[in-house]
Design a protein around this motif. Sequence first.
Motif, mmCIF file in Angstrom:
data_model
loop_
_atom_site.group_PDB
_atom_site.id
_atom_site.type_symbol
_atom_site.label_atom_id
_atom_site.label_comp_id
_atom_site.label_asym_id
_atom_site.label_seq_id
_atom_site.Cartn_x
_atom_site.Cartn_y
_atom_site.Cartn_z
ATOM 1 N N UNK A 79 -12.470 9.283 -1.063
ATOM 2 C CA UNK A 79 -13.052 9.796 -2.292
ATOM 3 C C UNK A 79 -13.910 11.021 -1.985
ATOM 4 N N UNK A 80 -13.716 12.098 -2.746
ATOM 5 C CA UNK A 80 -14.373 13.374 -2.473
ATOM 6 C C UNK A 80 -15.616 13.545 -3.332
ATOM 7 N N UNK A 81 -16.697 13.940 -2.694
ATOM 8 C CA UNK A 81 -17.928 14.296 -3.396
ATOM 9 C C UNK A 81 -18.011 15.815 -3.407
ATOM 10 N N UNK A 82 -17.751 16.433 -4.575
ATOM 11 C CA UNK A 82 -17.713 17.886 -4.647
ATOM 12 C C UNK A 82 -19.087 18.516 -4.464
ATOM 13 N N UNK A 83 -20.121 17.867 -4.939
ATOM 14 C CA UNK A 83 -21.459 18.434 -4.822
ATOM 15 C C UNK A 83 -21.884 18.547 -3.365
ATOM 16 N N UNK A 130 -14.674 5.894 1.999
ATOM 17 C CA UNK A 130 -13.319 5.715 2.499
ATOM 18 C C UNK A 130 -12.950 4.244 2.354
ATOM 19 N N UNK A 131 -11.850 3.974 1.638
ATOM 20 C CA UNK A 131 -11.383 2.610 1.431
ATOM 21 C C UNK A 131 -9.998 2.449 2.072
ATOM 22 N N UNK A 132 -9.764 1.300 2.685
ATOM 23 C CA UNK A 132 -8.516 1.066 3.409
ATOM 24 C C UNK A 132 -7.858 -0.217 2.928
ATOM 25 N N UNK A 133 -6.537 -0.173 2.817
ATOM 26 C CA UNK A 133 -5.767 -1.363 2.451
ATOM 27 C C UNK A 133 -4.546 -1.453 3.365
ATOM 28 N N UNK A 134 -4.137 -2.670 3.660
ATOM 29 C CA UNK A 134 -2.942 -2.905 4.465
ATOM 30 C C UNK A 134 -1.753 -3.078 3.532
ATOM 31 N N UNK A 135 -0.677 -2.341 3.806
ATOM 32 C CA UNK A 135 0.529 -2.440 2.994
ATOM 33 C C UNK A 135 1.335 -3.666 3.398
ATOM 34 N N UNK A 136 1.922 -4.314 2.419
ATOM 35 C CA UNK A 136 2.806 -5.454 2.668
ATOM 36 C C UNK A 136 4.112 -5.212 1.916
ATOM 37 N N UNK A 137 5.093 -4.641 2.645
ATOM 38 C CA UNK A 137 6.389 -4.318 2.046
ATOM 39 C C UNK A 137 6.223 -3.426 0.816
ATOM 40 N N UNK A 138 5.354 -2.443 0.967
ATOM 41 C CA UNK A 138 5.143 -1.481 -0.104
ATOM 42 C C UNK A 138 4.130 -1.912 -1.141
ATOM 43 N N UNK A 183 -11.915 -0.317 -6.036
ATOM 44 C CA UNK A 183 -12.811 0.708 -5.513
ATOM 45 C C UNK A 183 -14.012 0.860 -6.443
ATOM 46 N N UNK A 184 -15.214 0.507 -5.986
ATOM 47 C CA UNK A 184 -16.418 0.689 -6.818
ATOM 48 C C UNK A 184 -16.712 2.170 -7.001
ATOM 49 N N UNK A 185 -16.983 2.560 -8.234
ATOM 50 C CA UNK A 185 -17.262 3.964 -8.534
ATOM 51 C C UNK A 185 -18.377 4.063 -9.565
ATOM 52 N N UNK A 238 -12.311 12.734 -7.593
ATOM 53 C CA UNK A 238 -11.036 13.098 -7.001
ATOM 54 C C UNK A 238 -10.926 12.419 -5.642
ATOM 55 N N UNK A 239 -9.716 12.066 -5.260
ATOM 56 C CA UNK A 239 -9.517 11.383 -3.996
ATOM 57 C C UNK A 239 -8.204 11.823 -3.361
#
Length: 377
Positions: free
Chosen positions: A39-43, A50-58, A64-66, A71-72
């Motif tokens: 997630x980008x902080x423009x200011x 940074x959030x990470x997830x493991x893919x399981x067959x797509x 994501x708390x916001x 923009x990300x």
Amino acid sequence: MKFILSLLAAVTFTTANAQQVLHLTCDAKDSGDTIIVQTIDYQRNEFARCDTAIMNKGLFTLDIPLAKAAEAIICNIKNGGMLRVRLYLVPGEHLHISGSWPWGQSGATKLTIGGSTFYEQMHEFNNAVNPIMNEVNPLNDKIKELTAAGISRDSLSSFYNHAVSGIFQKLYQKRMELIRQYPDRDPSATLVAELPSHLTQDAVALLTPRVRNGRMSAMIDNALAQADSKLKMAQAEKQMSKGKPAPDFKLKDLQGNDRTLTSFRGKYVLLDFWGSWCIWCIKGFPDLKACYENYKDRMEVVGIDCNDTEEKWRNAVKQYELPWTNLYNPKSGTSVITDYAVKGFPTKILISPDGLIHRVVVGEDPSLYTYLDELFK
């Protein structure tokens, strides 16, 4: 195209420091094993989280708390490779990604978005503009064909720029048409961010007051600010030629004192726009130090640190033992960058003793030091 998919979104109202959750799900094919959402902080001009997830067959699910829309960059990692897709995350919404990940250049429409009504409307907008975006793909094939035929690089560049310009003019026209057709849809405001700066104000004027002043207002204000900045940058660029007056500034030095350009009047001044994050800036310090040592009686070097925290700036000055005047340009105070039309780092600008632009050099260019040797011999 480098931008494979652009998923736009809106800014929602939240109470101060309150967070909501963006529910992100995916069942797209041709996936890797890991998804990273930055997630980008423009200011602050940096990744906020940074959030990470493991893919399981797509498949993957990520909450994501916001506190506000952001923009990300979503990074799909597969066999050591990385595919980057740009999107916006909206608090309280559900964004669902399906289709297949576009690892090839022809993948502009391989991924589709849906979920909540907001993103369903975004999907509708994407369907309207994707046929135009896809016109770039056969253009790339044509470039390969012309290259194989031995067409000169200049001719290829002229052909490509002319063709791309036509495609993007159609793209901008379609986005304006969508805004006119749906002025009271929240996602219509997101199209404003995808227009060139000279169209921004006209596009905003098409939106209904509910959209302009509602939860979309922060995004719209940012688009207007960006457009204004680009206009000022274009105007400043015209002034960055030999003999034009150099804009004055007021920035803090290492002791916290205000320093201005006029305080160096009477000597040549070499402004060095740099940052601790800039590899080429760092690599150029030895040559700049040697030059400064030779001519410090006739020329002052003024380093202007940009896009850093104050702590990183101070640490870098100490680490690289920078002997000249060092000033800090806060991330929120970018007027000096705009005033001097700085688009790349490092940028070095030589100013004459009477305060006039003498020479502008972008990047590390040894010819600058040859020029200074001739100037001061």
